[in-house]
Scaffold this motif. Structure first.
Motif, PDB file in Angstrom:
ATOM      1  N   ALA A   1       0.833  -1.209   0.000  1.00 33.30           N
ATOM      2  CA  ALA A   1       0.000   0.000   0.000  1.00 33.30           C
ATOM      3  C   ALA A   1       0.868   1.260   0.000  1.00 33.30           C
ATOM      4  CB  ALA A   1      -0.921  -0.010   1.213  1.00 33.30           C
ATOM      5  N   PRO A   2       0.344   2.373  -0.516  1.00 32.06           N
ATOM      6  CA  PRO A   2       1.085   3.641  -0.463  1.00 32.06           C
ATOM      7  C   PRO A   2       1.278   4.070   0.998  1.00 32.06           C
ATOM      8  CG  PRO A   2      -0.736   3.741  -2.028  1.00 32.06           C
ATOM      9  CD  PRO A   2      -0.926   2.492  -1.224  1.00 32.06           C
ATOM     10  N   THR A   3       2.328   4.925   1.258  1.00 26.42           N
ATOM     11  CA  THR A   3       3.109   5.580   0.219  1.00 26.42           C
ATOM     12  C   THR A   3       4.142   4.623  -0.365  1.00 26.42           C
ATOM     13  OG1 THR A   3       4.639   6.415   1.894  1.00 26.42           O
ATOM     14  CG2 THR A   3       2.841   7.867   1.233  1.00 26.42           C
ATOM     15  N   LYS A   4       4.492   4.827  -1.653  1.00 29.86           N
ATOM     16  CA  LYS A   4       5.381   3.899  -2.326  1.00 29.86           C
ATOM     17  C   LYS A   4       6.042   4.573  -3.514  1.00 29.86           C
ATOM     18  CE  LYS A   4       2.901   0.692  -4.543  1.00 29.86           C
ATOM     19  NZ  LYS A   4       1.867  -0.346  -4.734  1.00 29.86           N
ATOM     20  N   LEU A   5       7.143   3.968  -3.969  1.00 29.09           N
ATOM     21  CA  LEU A   5       7.822   4.477  -5.154  1.00 29.09           C
ATOM     22  C   LEU A   5       7.064   4.112  -6.414  1.00 29.09           C
ATOM     23  CD1 LEU A   5      11.569   3.671  -4.317  1.00 29.09           C
ATOM     24  CD2 LEU A   5      10.424   5.892  -4.227  1.00 29.09           C
ATOM     25  N   GLY A   6       6.288   3.028  -6.374  1.00 30.87           N
ATOM     26  CA  GLY A   6       5.488   2.634  -7.524  1.00 30.87           C
ATOM     27  C   GLY A   6       6.244   1.820  -8.545  1.00 30.87           C
ATOM     28  N   VAL A   7       7.257   1.072  -8.118  1.00 31.30           N
ATOM     29  CA  VAL A   7       8.008   0.220  -9.034  1.00 31.30           C
ATOM     30  C   VAL A   7       7.194  -1.046  -9.311  1.00 31.30           C
ATOM     31  CG1 VAL A   7      10.159  -1.057  -9.385  1.00 31.30           C
ATOM     32  CG2 VAL A   7      10.175   1.109  -8.123  1.00 31.30           C
ATOM     33  N   ARG A   8       7.130  -1.440 -10.573  1.00 30.19           N
ATOM     34  CA  ARG A   8       6.352  -2.614 -10.954  1.00 30.19           C
ATOM     35  C   ARG A   8       7.091  -3.902 -10.607  1.00 30.19           C
ATOM     36  NH1 ARG A   8       4.074  -1.009 -17.019  1.00 30.19           N
ATOM     37  NH2 ARG A   8       2.826   0.813 -16.370  1.00 30.19           N
ATOM     38  N   ALA A   9       6.330  -4.991 -10.474  1.00 26.98           N
ATOM     39  CA  ALA A   9       6.930  -6.303 -10.245  1.00 26.98           C
ATOM     40  C   ALA A   9       7.895  -6.641 -11.374  1.00 26.98           C
ATOM     41  CB  ALA A   9       5.837  -7.364 -10.157  1.00 26.98           C
ATOM     42  N   GLY A  10       9.087  -7.092 -11.017  1.00 29.77           N
ATOM     43  CA  GLY A  10      10.114  -7.381 -12.010  1.00 29.77           C
ATOM     44  C   GLY A  10      11.077  -6.234 -12.206  1.00 29.77           C
ATOM     45  N   GLY A  11      10.719  -5.048 -11.722  1.00 29.72           N
ATOM     46  CA  GLY A  11      11.614  -3.904 -11.822  1.00 29.72           C
ATOM     47  C   GLY A  11      12.652  -3.907 -10.717  1.00 29.72           C
ATOM     48  N   THR A  12      13.590  -2.998 -10.799  1.00 29.77           N
ATOM     49  CA  THR A  12      14.634  -2.892  -9.780  1.00 29.77           C
ATOM     50  C   THR A  12      14.915  -1.429  -9.478  1.00 29.77           C
ATOM     51  OG1 THR A  12      16.482  -2.851 -11.360  1.00 29.77           O
ATOM     52  CG2 THR A  12      15.785  -5.017 -10.534  1.00 29.77           C
ATOM     53  N   ILE A  13      15.471  -1.204  -8.301  1.00 28.49           N
ATOM     54  CA  ILE A  13      16.078   0.066  -7.926  1.00 28.49           C
ATOM     55  C   ILE A  13      17.437  -0.262  -7.337  1.00 28.49           C
ATOM     56  CG2 ILE A  13      13.869   1.214  -7.471  1.00 28.49           C
ATOM     57  CD1 ILE A  13      14.356   0.734  -4.476  1.00 28.49           C
ATOM     58  N   THR A  14      18.242   0.742  -7.071  1.00 26.15           N
ATOM     59  CA  THR A  14      19.508   0.495  -6.384  1.00 26.15           C
ATOM     60  C   THR A  14      19.278   0.546  -4.879  1.00 26.15           C
ATOM     61  OG1 THR A  14      20.143   2.836  -6.275  1.00 26.15           O
ATOM     62  CG2 THR A  14      20.770   1.607  -8.267  1.00 26.15           C
TER      63      THR A  14
END
Length: 524
Positions: free
Chosen positions: A115-128
């Motif tokens: 649930a928010p708050t969130k960065l909103g990255v989709r499943a399968g995505g990445t961040i550092t």
């Protein structure tokens, strides 16, 4: 000529009067704004006085002295303060070289669905990793917290929550239980103001190279500029972090670190009635108790940070989303640090001077009795932690694996005797097959603890190694292991007993420290 002079004189007088009037008008306007701010803060503080959820504490971070406390040991929901421990364990992994700031953090469907708050990255995505840290300290991103937790927990947020709880107890946060990495509602996830103060101090002292992230006021994420929820950073002199939190059940929470003019404090406000009321109360606490903090001390860390006997877990390597590939397992260590003298013996006394506005003490919201009072109000005097409080619930049976309850609605309040609330804190449990040495708390009197291990044998091996390095100071010491429950796991405290008095125990600990072994001495 005189007439002209009179006209000039009146004109100058008129201009002067006009400028004077304008100056006083501006001055009155400024004073009105200042008075309004003071009145708003005063009203907010008074609103907190009638708030039954309120709990707070202010600790001198240089000495460990408690300058103020109110309901500091009452169990409450941490909300997003949970992310402080997620960040602690991320910093630890960075320091140990298990991950880097540019390590990709994969988002599972579970992480992306938070649930928010969130960065909103989709499943399968990445961040550092660095983007994850920034997302937690500014936006309090729930999806990023879960993704980090899954990566550090071997692919399981539940496993990571167990590690978080074990870490909390090793740091002396004996009343804290974690069930997820982000703080979204869960009736078994509880903490206290005192425990959050410990964690705030630990973050500053253990990871000074990374602590600066907490003062971030904004960062760029793609095309978005994400600004911090912490309104005190940049607006209150000396405030350098740490974290805000909110759910309907928890109220408005805040942990603030202040370092200015050679003084250093950590303040905690839990259960605030609103963001303005919470922030106003923290400003009030800082203004009242920072002048009373010590400008001396701080020569040694208040809370231990090293891990003599790490447990081993397996974490899948991050998977890049653009192509499918088999996961390669990578073995990493989950640190279980020993509790230092200050972590265990830092009693953080219940009593302290209160501000002018006295807060109402509410009835305990879960089935706990009052905490045992420490023998001394001086946290630098070695003594055991207060005994765990008794609960009015059915007998707790150790489970083979941790059962994580489903998140409760955000509006749910903990009820008296609620079976969903985890009421087990630090009471030692009887191991199933640990042997006589660990079936009790061991010898009475003064003891020296050298670490915490995931098995009795590892604890005894640690003691044997320590004894060989302790020399004559440990010649007559008796090694033993004390079992206790931590987040569904059974851990073992490695201790030496048989000391005649405090001096012998302290001398033994000094000998161990000279040999490079961290330890602490306390009365058993």
């Amino acid at each position: 000529m005189q007439a002209k002079s009179g006209i000039v004189s009146r004109s100058v007088s008129s201009v002067s009067s006009s400028r004077s009037g304008s100056f006083f008008a501006k001055l009155i306007a400024i004073l009105s704004v200042a008075l309004t701010v003071v009145l708003v803060d005063s009203v907010s503080a008074e609103a907190e006085a009638a708030n039954s959820k309120y709990a707070g504490i202010v600790v001198d971070a240089k000495t460990g002295n408690v300058l103020y406390s109110e309901n500091a040991d009452r169990l409450q929901y941490p909300a997003s303060l949970t992310k402080m421990m997620t960040i602690y364990m991320t910093f630890e992994a960075l320091e140990q070289g298990r991950i880097r700031l540019d390590t990709p953090v994969p988002f599972s469907a579970h992480a992306a669905a938070q649930a928010p708050t969130k960065l909103g990255v989709r499943a399968g995505g990445t961040i550092t990793v660095e983007q994850g840290i920034l997302g937690l300290v500014t936006l309090s991103a729930n999806d990023a917290a879960t993704a980090l937790g899954e990566m550090l927990g071997g692919g399981s947020e539940d496993r990571f929550a167990q590690l978080m709880t074990a870490k909390a107890h090793a740091l002396g946060m004996t009343r804290t239980t974690y069930r997820n990495a982000n703080g979204l509602p869960n009736t078994a996830q509880m903490t206290t103001a005192r425990d959050q103060a410990r964690l705030g101090i630990a973050l500053r002292q253990h990871f000074p190279q990374y602590y600066g992230y907490f003062s971030t006021r904004a960062f760029k994420f793609g095309t978005r500029t994400i600004r911090s929820h912490n309104r005190l950073v940049g607006s209150v002199r000396g405030v350098d972090g740490i974290k805000t939190g909110y759910t309907r059940a928890a109220g408005f929470n805040l942990v603030s670190s202040v370092q200015v003019d050679g003084k250093s404090i950590v303040g905690v406000v839990l259960g605030g009635a609103s963001t303005p009321a919470r922030d106003a109360q923290m400003r009030n606490l800082i203004a009242t108790y920072l002048p009373k903090a010590s400008s001396r001390g701080g020569s040694s860390a208040l809370i231990a940070e090293a891990a003599p006997a790490p447990a081993m877990i397996v974490t899948p390597a991050p998977v890049m989303p653009q192509k499918a590939q088999p996961q390669v397992a990578k073995t990493i260590t989950a640190a279980q640090p020993p509790v230092s003298a200050a972590a265990a013996d830092l009693s953080l006394p219940h009593k302290g001077p209160l501000p002018d506005a006295r807060y109402q003490v509410a009835e305990t919201e879960v089935a706990y009795t009052e905490t045992a009072q420490p023998k001394s109000d001086n946290p630098l005097v070695a003594q055991p932690m207060p005994a765990p409080t008794k609960v009015k619930t059915t007998t707790f049976k150790q489970q083979a694996s941790l059962t994580v309850p489903k998140p409760a609605p955000a509006s749910m309040q903990p009820q008296q005797g609620d079976p969903a609330v985890d009421n087990v804190t630090t009471a030692s449990t009887t191991p199933t097959s640990a042997g006589a040495a660990s079936s009790s708390n061991g010898p009475t009197g003064w003891v020296v603890q050298v670490g915490v291990s995931p098995s009795r044998q590892m604890a005894m091996d640690l003691l044997e190694s320590a004894k060989s390095k302790g020399g004559r100071a440990l010649a007559s010491a008796k090694p033993f292991a004390v079992a206790y429950a931590a987040g569904g796991d059974q851990l073992y405290r490695a201790r030496f007993g048989g000391f005649d008095d405090q001096r012998d125990a302290v001398n033994a600990c000094k000998a161990l420290k000279k040999a490079g072994i961290k330890c602490w001495a306390a009365a058993q």
